[in-house]
Structures are given as structure tokens and as C-alpha cells.
Write an enzyme that holds these catalytic residues in place. Sequence first.
Site, PDB file in Angstrom:
ATOM      1  N   PHE A   5      -3.401   4.596  -6.292  1.00 37.84           N
ATOM      2  CA  PHE A   5      -3.028   3.639  -7.352  1.00 37.84           C
ATOM      3  C   PHE A   5      -3.957   2.430  -7.412  1.00 37.84           C
ATOM      4  O   PHE A   5      -4.581   2.162  -8.443  1.00 37.84           O
ATOM      5  CB  PHE A   5      -1.574   3.202  -7.118  1.00 37.84           C
ATOM      6  N   GLY A  54       0.824  -1.202   0.000  1.00 37.95           N
ATOM      7  CA  GLY A  54       0.000   0.000   0.000  1.00 37.95           C
ATOM      8  C   GLY A  54       0.858   1.252   0.000  1.00 37.95           C
ATOM      9  O   GLY A  54       1.978   1.250  -0.503  1.00 37.95           O
ATOM     10  N   LEU A  55       0.313   2.322   0.578  1.00 38.49           N
ATOM     11  CA  LEU A  55       0.995   3.613   0.658  1.00 38.49           C
ATOM     12  C   LEU A  55       1.465   4.080  -0.708  1.00 38.49           C
ATOM     13  O   LEU A  55       2.604   4.484  -0.889  1.00 38.49           O
ATOM     14  CB  LEU A  55       2.186   3.543   1.610  1.00 38.49           C
ATOM     15  N   CYS A  56       0.586   3.930  -1.703  1.00 35.41           N
ATOM     16  CA  CYS A  56       0.959   4.475  -3.002  1.00 35.41           C
ATOM     17  C   CYS A  56      -0.211   5.282  -3.559  1.00 35.41           C
ATOM     18  O   CYS A  56      -0.584   5.165  -4.709  1.00 35.41           O
ATOM     19  CB  CYS A  56       1.402   3.386  -3.971  1.00 35.41           C
ATOM     20  N   GLY A  57      -0.797   6.098  -2.692  1.00 36.46           N
ATOM     21  CA  GLY A  57      -1.840   7.003  -3.141  1.00 36.46           C
ATOM     22  C   GLY A  57      -3.058   6.256  -3.653  1.00 36.46           C
ATOM     23  O   GLY A  57      -3.421   5.207  -3.140  1.00 36.46           O
TER      24      GLY A  57
END
Lengths: 297, 136
Positions: free
Chosen positions: A94, A89-92
Site C-alpha cells: 500500500f 505498516g503491515l498492509c502489503g
Amino acid sequence: MPSLKDLKVRISSVKSTQKITKAMKMVAASKLRRAQDAAEAARPYAERMEKVLTGLGLAVKGQPGASPLLVGTGKEDVELVIVATSERGLCGGFNTSIVKAARAHIEGLIRDGKTVKILCIGRKGHVLMRRLYGEKIVGFKDMSAIKRMGFADAQPIAADILAMFKRGEFDVATLFYAKFQSALVQITTKQQLIPAPMPEAANENESGDELGGAIYDYEPGETEILEDLLPRNVAVQVYRGLLENAASEQGARMTAMDNATRNAGDMIDNLTVTYNRTRQAAITKELIEIISGAEAL
Amino acid sequence: MTDTLHYEIVSPECLLKDAHAAMIVVPGTDGDFTALPHHAPMMSTIRPGVVEIYEAEGAEPTRLFLKGGLAQINPAGLTILAEETIELDKVDTDDLNQKISNTKEDIEDAKDDIERSALEKKLAWMVALSEVVHAA
């Protein structure tokens, strides 16, 4: 009103968060470079494959007995939706944007009364899809063990898809992934894998030019070459989708982490102002107390 | 100036070679064929085997093992869409023999025709590779 100590704790916690997001951004940036190089290196093969396929496909399409991978099974009742997402995770936005696009497509299919099967590639998409369409998921590919995506990683996925197709488990396959344009822009893309999409007949004259305007000798024969090429094309398309996805993921993460770092910076500034004000207020209050105490005497 | 043949070898992962050569021997499905400059346009699938690239006439060829693929000759030159390439001097014979026997066992245990045909394809290229290595 938070106390001075509370504020100090908050500031230091935000500062350490900022350090993490900054580091993540740097890591994403360097991974992005590698992923981008890989995606670019894979382009020549896919482009040439496409040219050859287009030329051959147009020549064979009208003939009876053409491969179902090219012309389809003659119906469109069951569709396999392949959703490629990231492992982390932690990719906006996406993963959510890919899932959203896939979901819109699936809802449309269900409305048309078609059966939908879902194949998830990547853990994050699986988690999201499972909540929405748990009973429709027929497969899940975990890619978390893979550090560097190679063609050998895409092949088993393609082999599975082809095996399902041969068993007649679906008629149409569509792949959802995010096409990499820049670190800021990733385009959620829907691509039909099976049957292989062919340009409209209007391009027929052009295709001759693409192949060098030459008449080819085929060895063994057009149909045999196509039989060999079409399954490979599925693998190449899956591979390309995964590479684009990997580059997009890093791009999205880089942008998201850049934003997070900036937000943390703003927050630290605000908190510092509040901290200074609170401290000043405490000092002033103390002074007033002393002065008014002295005056009362 | 002698004529040279422009050739490209492309794998799904990258563009492997983009150069000129005097002649190239390609292992086609219907038999080996030699590509010389100004060859008639043709397209052929490739069986697992060795591509020999002669940089100059009479020179030692560069040999490269292909797992399969497609060769296309047009006026612009020869393009090989390779499935996977293996450099011959990097092959571990013991490891390969082990893999061949493993695959043979897998074929016997295969559940259905689809699985079996995939494994047979895998066996075909490994056997071809081991033949090439032993011949060298």
C-alpha cells in the site's frame, strides 16, 4: 538437518504468527467496512460540489480577475506534492505503491527543472520520503491520534495548504493517494488540487444540463460564490482522499494478512511433514540398530 | 395534492437529509430567503445561521444551525451543501461562551492576516450560534 525439538519449536512459532495474522485480518475486515461506509457517505457532497464548481468555473474562467485557485498563478515553477499514506505498516504494498507513484512524478518534475516541495500525511510515507527527499519535505501531518477520520481532521490540513498558497510558496498542488476499488484492488491516484482541475471546453454544452439546464440567479455573485467555494473544495478533496486512503489501507491490510495466514498454513504443513519424516527416520534408525545388534549375536 | 419541495442537506461527512417539505427558510449571505416549490433557479452562499424547515404549512419548523455553505435551487429541488450542522438543543452555552472569548484572544495574538481571517471566520459562526441560542 534440524533436530526434532527445533522443528517443534518452529512449528509452534509459525502457528502463533498465523494466529496473529488471522486476527489482524479480521480486525482489518471490520475496519474496512466502517471506512468504506464513511467513504461512500462522503461521496454525495463531493459530487454535488463538483457539479456546482464545474458549472461556475466554466462561466467565470474566461473573465479577468478569476481566483488563482481556479486559473492558477500563471506559472508552474514550484509544485507541492502531497503524499497521503497510512500510519501503520503491515498492509502489503500500500504505502510503497503510493510513494513509488509520487516519486515517479517528482523525478519528472525535477527533470523539467521545477522546484518540488513535499507535504507528507501519515507516518509511513514520511519515513520513506524522508530517505529519498529529506530536504524537500516542508511539512508532515501525523494522523496517528485520529481514530475516526472526520471532516474536522481534514480542514486544518487544507487550511495549511491554502495558507502556503496565499503566501505564494507554490503554484501547483497535487495529491497522491490510493483510491479504493475493492479489498483486492486499490488504485494509486494523482489528483491536482490547485488550480482546481476543470473539464475541457468541449464539455461546455453538457455543463448546462448538469445544472438542470436552468439559468441561475447568483447571490451575492458568481465570483463571490466561487471565492467561497474554492477553498472549501480543497478541504473536501483532501478529506475525500484521506477517506479513500483509509478504506484502501484496510483493504490492502486485509489482503496482505489473508496471504500471510495462507503462507503460514503452507509453512506449517511443510514443517509438519518434515517433522514426521524426521521422527520416522529416528524410529527406523533405532530399530535397525536393535535388529542388527540382535543379528550380530 | 399540495406541492412539496424536495430538499437535500449534504455535509462533507454524509447526506443528512433527503426529504420533502412545504417551505424552507435559508439564511443567505445577502439576507434570508424562503424556498417554496417551483422557486426560480438560484445559487447563494449561506452565512452562519439557522435553516427552518416547515414540513407542512403552518407546522412548527425543524431548526438546524449551519456554519455556512451553499444553497442551490433548481427545478429538482433545494440542495444545501452545508459546512457543518449543529442541532440547537445540543449546544452547551457555557462551553460556547468560553470558546468565543478564547477565539477573541487568539485573534489579538494572530501572527498574520491569513491566520486572523481564519479565526475571524470561526468567531463569526460562534457568535451567530450564541445569538440564536439566546434568542430561543
